[in-house]
Design a protein around this motif. Sequence first.
Motif, PDB file in Angstrom:
ATOM      1  N   VAL A 145     -12.598   4.401   3.395  1.00 48.32           N
ATOM      2  CA  VAL A 145     -12.686   4.376   4.795  1.00 48.32           C
ATOM      3  C   VAL A 145     -12.290   2.472   5.759  1.00 48.32           C
ATOM      4  CG1 VAL A 145     -14.069   3.918   6.717  1.00 48.32           C
ATOM      5  CG2 VAL A 145     -13.981   6.199   5.191  1.00 48.32           C
ATOM      6  N   ALA A 146     -12.223   1.961   4.675  1.00 50.18           N
ATOM      7  CA  ALA A 146     -12.313   0.859   5.179  1.00 50.18           C
ATOM      8  C   ALA A 146     -10.511   0.796   5.090  1.00 50.18           C
ATOM      9  CB  ALA A 146     -12.578  -0.220   3.465  1.00 50.18           C
ATOM     10  N   LYS A 147      -9.389   1.167   4.096  1.00 44.67           N
ATOM     11  CA  LYS A 147      -8.050   1.320   3.994  1.00 44.67           C
ATOM     12  C   LYS A 147      -7.725   1.908   5.482  1.00 44.67           C
ATOM     13  CE  LYS A 147      -7.199   0.405  -0.478  1.00 44.67           C
ATOM     14  NZ  LYS A 147      -6.314   0.960  -1.806  1.00 44.67           N
ATOM     15  N   ALA A 148      -8.486   3.032   5.529  1.00 47.76           N
ATOM     16  CA  ALA A 148      -7.788   3.759   7.109  1.00 47.76           C
ATOM     17  C   ALA A 148      -8.008   2.611   8.328  1.00 47.76           C
ATOM     18  CB  ALA A 148      -9.206   4.866   6.970  1.00 47.76           C
ATOM     19  N   GLU A 149      -9.478   2.379   8.244  1.00 48.46           N
ATOM     20  CA  GLU A 149      -9.798   1.668  10.174  1.00 48.46           C
ATOM     21  C   GLU A 149      -8.448   0.926  10.397  1.00 48.46           C
ATOM     22  OE1 GLU A 149     -14.165   0.872   9.685  1.00 48.46           O
ATOM     23  OE2 GLU A 149     -13.632  -0.467   8.865  1.00 48.46           O
ATOM     24  N   ASN A 150      -7.418  -0.059   9.854  1.00 50.38           N
ATOM     25  CA  ASN A 150      -6.561  -1.020   9.411  1.00 50.38           C
ATOM     26  C   ASN A 150      -5.751  -0.046  10.490  1.00 50.38           C
ATOM     27  OD1 ASN A 150      -8.211  -3.212   9.999  1.00 50.38           O
ATOM     28  ND2 ASN A 150      -6.627  -3.408   7.654  1.00 50.38           N
ATOM     29  N   ALA A 151      -5.083   1.386  10.045  1.00 48.31           N
ATOM     30  CA  ALA A 151      -4.141   1.727  10.071  1.00 48.31           C
ATOM     31  C   ALA A 151      -4.029   2.744  11.074  1.00 48.31           C
ATOM     32  CB  ALA A 151      -4.107   2.624   8.920  1.00 48.31           C
ATOM     33  N   VAL A 152      -5.644   3.438  11.619  1.00 50.63           N
ATOM     34  CA  VAL A 152      -6.059   3.899  12.443  1.00 50.63           C
ATOM     35  C   VAL A 152      -5.446   3.217  13.834  1.00 50.63           C
ATOM     36  CG1 VAL A 152      -7.211   5.439  13.782  1.00 50.63           C
ATOM     37  CG2 VAL A 152      -6.646   5.659  11.353  1.00 50.63           C
ATOM     38  N   GLU A 153      -5.994   1.792  13.641  1.00 53.15           N
ATOM     39  CA  GLU A 153      -6.794   0.918  14.519  1.00 53.15           C
ATOM     40  C   GLU A 153      -4.937   0.760  15.055  1.00 53.15           C
ATOM     41  OE1 GLU A 153      -8.907  -2.531  13.518  1.00 53.15           O
ATOM     42  OE2 GLU A 153     -10.548  -1.536  14.052  1.00 53.15           O
ATOM     43  N   ASP A 154      -4.155   0.895  14.090  1.00 52.34           N
ATOM     44  CA  ASP A 154      -2.404   0.278  14.409  1.00 52.34           C
ATOM     45  C   ASP A 154      -1.587   1.321  15.004  1.00 52.34           C
ATOM     46  OD1 ASP A 154      -2.758  -2.154  13.398  1.00 52.34           O
ATOM     47  OD2 ASP A 154      -1.848  -1.522  11.241  1.00 52.34           O
ATOM     48  N   LEU A 155      -1.844   2.978  14.628  1.00 53.94           N
ATOM     49  CA  LEU A 155      -1.109   3.999  15.435  1.00 53.94           C
ATOM     50  C   LEU A 155      -2.576   4.097  16.660  1.00 53.94           C
ATOM     51  CD1 LEU A 155      -1.102   5.868  12.474  1.00 53.94           C
ATOM     52  CD2 LEU A 155       0.716   5.251  13.929  1.00 53.94           C
ATOM     53  N   VAL A 156      -2.980   3.491  16.879  1.00 55.45           N
ATOM     54  CA  VAL A 156      -3.856   3.632  18.533  1.00 55.45           C
ATOM     55  C   VAL A 156      -3.339   3.067  18.681  1.00 55.45           C
ATOM     56  CG1 VAL A 156      -5.690   3.835  19.367  1.00 55.45           C
ATOM     57  CG2 VAL A 156      -5.733   5.171  17.545  1.00 55.45           C
ATOM     58  N   SER A 157      -2.660   1.892  19.102  1.00 54.24           N
ATOM     59  CA  SER A 157      -2.989   0.136  19.592  1.00 54.24           C
ATOM     60  C   SER A 157      -0.922   1.041  20.183  1.00 54.24           C
ATOM     61  CB  SER A 157      -3.036  -0.997  19.478  1.00 54.24           C
ATOM     62  OG  SER A 157      -2.230  -1.033  17.419  1.00 54.24           O
ATOM     63  N   GLN A 158      -0.048   1.236  19.121  1.00 54.08           N
ATOM     64  CA  GLN A 158       1.003   1.579  19.821  1.00 54.08           C
ATOM     65  C   GLN A 158       0.934   2.662  20.152  1.00 54.08           C
ATOM     66  OE1 GLN A 158       3.098   2.725  15.553  1.00 54.08           O
ATOM     67  NE2 GLN A 158       5.096   2.623  16.768  1.00 54.08           N
ATOM     68  N   LEU A 159       0.715   3.558  20.553  1.00 49.35           N
ATOM     69  CA  LEU A 159       0.484   4.220  21.913  1.00 49.35           C
ATOM     70  C   LEU A 159      -0.305   4.227  22.986  1.00 49.35           C
ATOM     71  CD1 LEU A 159      -0.574   7.935  19.785  1.00 49.35           C
ATOM     72  CD2 LEU A 159       1.563   7.003  20.892  1.00 49.35           C
ATOM     73  N   GLU A 160      -0.656   3.309  22.376  1.00 49.01           N
ATOM     74  CA  GLU A 160      -1.372   2.887  24.021  1.00 49.01           C
ATOM     75  C   GLU A 160      -0.463   2.066  24.988  1.00 49.01           C
ATOM     76  OE1 GLU A 160      -5.773   1.840  22.695  1.00 49.01           O
ATOM     77  OE2 GLU A 160      -6.382   4.253  23.177  1.00 49.01           O
ATOM     78  N   ASP A 161       0.183   0.986  23.854  1.00 47.46           N
ATOM     79  CA  ASP A 161       0.729   0.165  24.663  1.00 47.46           C
ATOM     80  C   ASP A 161       1.858   0.296  24.791  1.00 47.46           C
ATOM     81  OD1 ASP A 161      -1.722  -1.872  23.626  1.00 47.46           O
ATOM     82  OD2 ASP A 161       0.103  -2.693  22.191  1.00 47.46           O
ATOM     83  N   ASP A 162       2.001   1.740  24.758  1.00 52.60           N
ATOM     84  CA  ASP A 162       3.763   2.089  25.285  1.00 52.60           C
ATOM     85  C   ASP A 162       3.790   1.711  27.088  1.00 52.60           C
ATOM     86  OD1 ASP A 162       4.841   4.968  22.587  1.00 52.60           O
ATOM     87  OD2 ASP A 162       4.756   2.122  22.624  1.00 52.60           O
ATOM     88  N   PRO A 163       4.571   1.482  27.645  1.00 52.25           N
ATOM     89  CA  PRO A 163       4.694   1.594  29.099  1.00 52.25           C
ATOM     90  C   PRO A 163       4.476   3.607  28.934  1.00 52.25           C
ATOM     91  CG  PRO A 163       6.788   1.743  28.362  1.00 52.25           C
ATOM     92  CD  PRO A 163       6.047   1.685  26.807  1.00 52.25           C
ATOM     93  N   MET A 164       3.495   3.238  30.351  1.00 47.75           N
ATOM     94  CA  MET A 164       3.337   4.248  30.905  1.00 47.75           C
ATOM     95  C   MET A 164       4.900   5.298  31.207  1.00 47.75           C
ATOM     96  SD  MET A 164       0.102   5.240  31.459  1.00 47.75           S
ATOM     97  CE  MET A 164       0.808   6.721  32.629  1.00 47.75           C
ATOM     98  N   PHE A 165       5.170   6.904  30.805  1.00 49.48           N
ATOM     99  CA  PHE A 165       5.879   7.226  30.783  1.00 49.48           C
ATOM    100  C   PHE A 165       6.191   7.994  32.571  1.00 49.48           C
ATOM    101  CE2 PHE A 165       4.223   9.022  26.574  1.00 49.48           C
ATOM    102  CZ  PHE A 165       5.311   8.318  26.380  1.00 49.48           C
ATOM    103  N   ASP A 166       7.763   8.090  32.875  1.00 45.76           N
ATOM    104  CA  ASP A 166       8.348   8.543  34.407  1.00 45.76           C
ATOM    105  C   ASP A 166       8.744   9.082  33.744  1.00 45.76           C
ATOM    106  OD1 ASP A 166       9.488   5.162  34.454  1.00 45.76           O
ATOM    107  OD2 ASP A 166      10.486   6.834  33.740  1.00 45.76           O
TER     108      ASP A 166
END
Length: 347
Positions: free
Chosen positions: A321-342
């Motif tokens: 779980v400890a190792k998974a936390e950082n990996a999941v946060e990175d993947l989530v932030s990558q998708l959330e930080d992408d500009p809105m699609f048009d």
Amino acid sequence: MAKRPAFEIGGKTIEAGTRQTVDIPVSVLSDHTPISMSVHVVHGKKPGPVMFVSGGIHGDEVIGIEIIRRVLASKSMKNLAGTLLAVPIVNTYGLINHSRYLPDRRDLNRVFPGSNEGSLAARLAHMFLKEIVKRSEIGIDLHSAAVHRTNYPQVRISPEDPDMEALAHVFGAPVIIKSPLRDGSLRGEAKKIGKPILLYEAGEGLRFDEFSIRAGVAGVLRVMNHKGMVSKRGVSTPKAAPQLCLSSKWVRAPMGGLLRIFKSDGALVRTGELLAAVSDPFGEKEQEIVAPFSGIIVGRAVMPIVNEGDAVFHIGRVKSVAKAENAVEDLVSQLEDDPMFDEDEII
């Protein structure tokens, strides 16, 4: 260089370097309304693999439809190598009726390979297998959870399949789950005939979820890039490796009543951690739901009303779980930080 041969499907001819939507007749409703399965064919000028992307095998799963729409609108399609067969709505009947099932009350994903002389579901399964799957070298099948449940973006693969596990890592969804093949499923039948399929699960039936849609669009384009069908330009690389779950388990409601959820999908939880509580309408009785083991919540109920034994949380086991936390946060932030699609530039 010789011109690439045309692609033929449903009685239509699609020349290299062109794209066309082809309607393949399926049946006629009782009021004489014709029903067809529509496939959008993008036939590139350059040679390459034939790949299909399908959605709406269950008629209430609309996220796959939007993912395919955005993929087809991507600029990457302009210089496609190979051929993409996009079928956003396989089960037209279910979509019209906002239902998971067909009019004959069958689940399309339990009747493969089907038959051209069987039930309505069997005939549709047979047609999809013959016209789409058998013409392709690889496929991606897009799904979501049933109504009143939601799935965290995940790719499901068969156990003991290293090639598809590697491709699932290319797709780059936050979670990869090894799940056994089910009798009558598209994935199971495709494997029998040597056609590998990635199954993407995300979001909720009859609902759009931007995070799940973005993860799906990015994953499809990554696989196409990996297969040499589209260029790297505009295709993001995952910031972290997906979390591999070797097994998973549903945690069920210990009593009927009103459900209060304290952990969302995608959350990392540890053994004994409080997930939710169920109480009667008067608040006289309450039972807590705790994590039976450490893992990641890959699916959960969204309805606050439950009966005893209802599935509430789907938890996938992870190595750490400890190792998974950082990996999941990175993947989530990558998708959330992408500009809105048009409409003009999807990714």
